[in-house]
Design an enzyme around this catalytic site. Structure first.
Site, PDB file in Angstrom:
ATOM      1  N   HIS A  45       0.843  -1.197   0.000  1.00  0.00           N
ATOM      2  CA  HIS A  45       0.000   0.000   0.000  1.00  0.00           C
ATOM      3  C   HIS A  45       0.872   1.239   0.000  1.00  0.00           C
ATOM      4  O   HIS A  45       0.919   1.977   0.984  1.00  0.00           O
ATOM      5  CB  HIS A  45      -0.950  -0.020   1.202  1.00  0.00           C
ATOM      6  CG  HIS A  45      -2.003  -1.060   1.059  1.00  0.00           C
ATOM      7  ND1 HIS A  45      -2.072  -2.182   1.850  1.00  0.00           N
ATOM      8  CD2 HIS A  45      -3.011  -1.179   0.169  1.00  0.00           C
ATOM      9  CE1 HIS A  45      -3.084  -2.927   1.472  1.00  0.00           C
ATOM     10  NE2 HIS A  45      -3.674  -2.351   0.445  1.00  0.00           N
ATOM     11  N   HIS A 129      -8.849  -6.467   6.376  1.00  0.00           N
ATOM     12  CA  HIS A 129      -7.467  -6.502   5.882  1.00  0.00           C
ATOM     13  C   HIS A 129      -7.187  -7.843   5.197  1.00  0.00           C
ATOM     14  O   HIS A 129      -7.613  -8.901   5.673  1.00  0.00           O
ATOM     15  CB  HIS A 129      -6.496  -6.291   7.051  1.00  0.00           C
ATOM     16  CG  HIS A 129      -5.084  -6.070   6.616  1.00  0.00           C
ATOM     17  ND1 HIS A 129      -4.232  -7.104   6.318  1.00  0.00           N
ATOM     18  CD2 HIS A 129      -4.389  -4.929   6.388  1.00  0.00           C
ATOM     19  CE1 HIS A 129      -3.058  -6.599   5.949  1.00  0.00           C
ATOM     20  NE2 HIS A 129      -3.135  -5.288   5.980  1.00  0.00           N
ATOM     21  N   GLU A 131      -4.618  -9.752   4.953  1.00  0.00           N
ATOM     22  CA  GLU A 131      -3.968 -10.824   5.738  1.00  0.00           C
ATOM     23  C   GLU A 131      -4.999 -11.536   6.615  1.00  0.00           C
ATOM     24  O   GLU A 131      -5.005 -12.771   6.712  1.00  0.00           O
ATOM     25  CB  GLU A 131      -2.867 -10.229   6.621  1.00  0.00           C
ATOM     26  CG  GLU A 131      -2.194 -11.282   7.498  1.00  0.00           C
ATOM     27  CD  GLU A 131      -1.449 -10.692   8.679  1.00  0.00           C
ATOM     28  OE1 GLU A 131      -0.650  -9.770   8.492  1.00  0.00           O
ATOM     29  OE2 GLU A 131      -1.674 -11.165   9.803  1.00  0.00           O
ATOM     30  N   SER A 223      -2.222   2.426   4.174  1.00  0.00           N
ATOM     31  CA  SER A 223      -1.473   1.323   4.773  1.00  0.00           C
ATOM     32  C   SER A 223      -1.908   1.154   6.223  1.00  0.00           C
ATOM     33  O   SER A 223      -1.765   2.064   7.047  1.00  0.00           O
ATOM     34  CB  SER A 223       0.030   1.628   4.707  1.00  0.00           C
ATOM     35  OG  SER A 223       0.702   0.907   5.715  1.00  0.00           O
ATOM     36  N   ASN A 225      -0.672  -0.753   8.593  1.00  0.00           N
ATOM     37  CA  ASN A 225       0.368  -0.769   9.624  1.00  0.00           C
ATOM     38  C   ASN A 225       0.938   0.631   9.853  1.00  0.00           C
ATOM     39  O   ASN A 225       1.294   0.978  10.969  1.00  0.00           O
ATOM     40  CB  ASN A 225       1.444  -1.824   9.324  1.00  0.00           C
ATOM     41  CG  ASN A 225       2.406  -1.395   8.259  1.00  0.00           C
ATOM     42  OD1 ASN A 225       3.334  -0.658   8.528  1.00  0.00           O
ATOM     43  ND2 ASN A 225       2.191  -1.823   7.033  1.00  0.00           N
TER      44      ASN A 225
HETATM   45  S1  SF4 Z   1       4.608  -7.139   8.797  1.00  0.00           S
HETATM   46 FE1  SF4 Z   1       5.639  -8.979   9.577  1.00  0.00          FE
HETATM   47  S2  SF4 Z   1       4.330 -10.685   8.972  1.00  0.00           S
HETATM   48 FE2  SF4 Z   1       3.666  -8.918   7.775  1.00  0.00          FE
HETATM   49  S3  SF4 Z   1       4.791  -9.075   5.889  1.00  0.00           S
HETATM   50 FE3  SF4 Z   1       6.030  -7.833   7.239  1.00  0.00          FE
HETATM   51  S4  SF4 Z   1       7.450  -9.252   8.291  1.00  0.00           S
HETATM   52 FE4  SF4 Z   1       5.800 -10.421   7.361  1.00  0.00          FE
END
Ligand code: SF4
Length: 295
Positions: A45, A129, A131, A223, A225
């Site tokens: 992202h 999300h 994931e 994004s 994160n």
């Molecule tokens: S945040 Fe952690 S689990 Fe996700 S892609 Fe990156 S290293 Fe892998």
């Protein structure tokens, strides 16, 4: 005269190993002449990176049906996908390259192991999300996503439950939620699947942000994160700016600050962080002091 300021760039800013590995994989494929390269969903992202990939005929599609050239390669991105979708992708007849991050795979394996033993799964994360959508596929249809303790309080009672986390979850939220889930189960397995790079990034952020008067978080506004990192910082520093590029820096805010901590999400490339750091230094006309990712 310009203010002097300490400008500290996080050692752990930028691409995590999973994202780095996925990007390297698609670039290797492209360099080997395997064109076009399709990624299932955006690889990352971050607009600056997706623009660079698009210029190399590396583009995102949602399903194999959308691939206009079936001689191309399909790449599963670092977030991973459900086993059901994996079967569909393999059945497309196209060459498939799996770039799922090994740490996401680890979370998938933990979910599957306990699901096979009859455990329900509670995933602490964002249900929309990619994931988490992928992780849900490993719960044998007995999974639920909660964003935090408040949502966990509404859960029904389970005989056996396995609490896992989206890999980029804030650790304090994960443990507070797990404590709540414990009240809803006879047997509660707590599997902290937050990945080590995320834990390291959070630790460094907590240590540095609380001593800064301005934190600049660099990364895509979409994004998850990066947005979570900015939220974490908001609880620690008096001023936080989330920027995608150096052009969004608020000069007044930067010039007023005496200790500036620059960090970035897992999907932010180094060159974008470097440009932001250079612009901040320019505004203060100082060099990087203390820890830096230049070393
Ligand atoms: S945040 Fe952690 S689990 Fe996700 S892609 Fe990156 S290293 Fe892998």
């Amino acid at each position: 005269m310009k203010n002097q300021a300490d400008v500290i760039v996080a050692k752990r800013a930028g691409f995590c190993p999973g994202v780095k590995g996925a990007i390297e994989k698609v670039l290797e494929l492209e360099a080997a002449g395997k064109k076009p390269v399709y990624t299932i969903g955006p690889l990352i992202h971050n607009k600056q990176v997706t623009d660079m990939l698009a210029a190399k005929q590396i583009s995102a599609i949602n399903t194999p049906d959308e691939a206009t050239d079936k001689s191309g390669v399909l790449v599963i991105r670092a977030h991973g996908i459900t086993p059901q979708f994996q079967t569909q992708v393999q059945a497309s007849g196209m060459e498939v390259v799996d770039a799922t991050c090994p740490l996401v795979k680890h979370a998938q394996n933990i979910i599957e192991k306990f699901a096979r033993e009859g455990y329900h799964t509670v995933i602490v994360g964002d249900g929309d999300h990619a994931e988490v959508i992928g992780l849900m596929g490993y719960t044998h249809g007995q999974g639920v996503v909660v964003s935090g303790p408040e949502e966990a309080a509404k859960l029904p009672y389970f005989d056996k439950v396995n609490v896992v986390s989206q890999t980029t979850q804030k650790e304090s939220v994960f443990y507070a939620t797990a404590e709540e889930v414990k009240k809803h189960a006879a047997v509660c397995q707590i599997s902290n699947t937050i990945c080590q790079p995320t834990k390291d990034r959070q630790k460094e952020t907590i240590e540095q942000a609380q001593h800064a008067d301005l934190v600049i978080v660099v990364g895509g506004k979409h994004s998850a994160n990066t947005t979570r990192l900015a939220l974490l910082c908001k609880g620690l520093a008096p001023a936080v700016q989330h920027v995608e590029t150096e052009t969004e820096l608020e000069e007044d805010l930067v010039k007023k600050a005496t200790r500036i901590f620059i960090t970035a999400g897992a999907s932010t490339p180094d060159w974008v962080i470097d440009r932001v750091a250079a612009r901040v230094r320019e505004m203060h006309a100082v060099g990087i002091k203390g820890e830096s990712n230049d070393d």
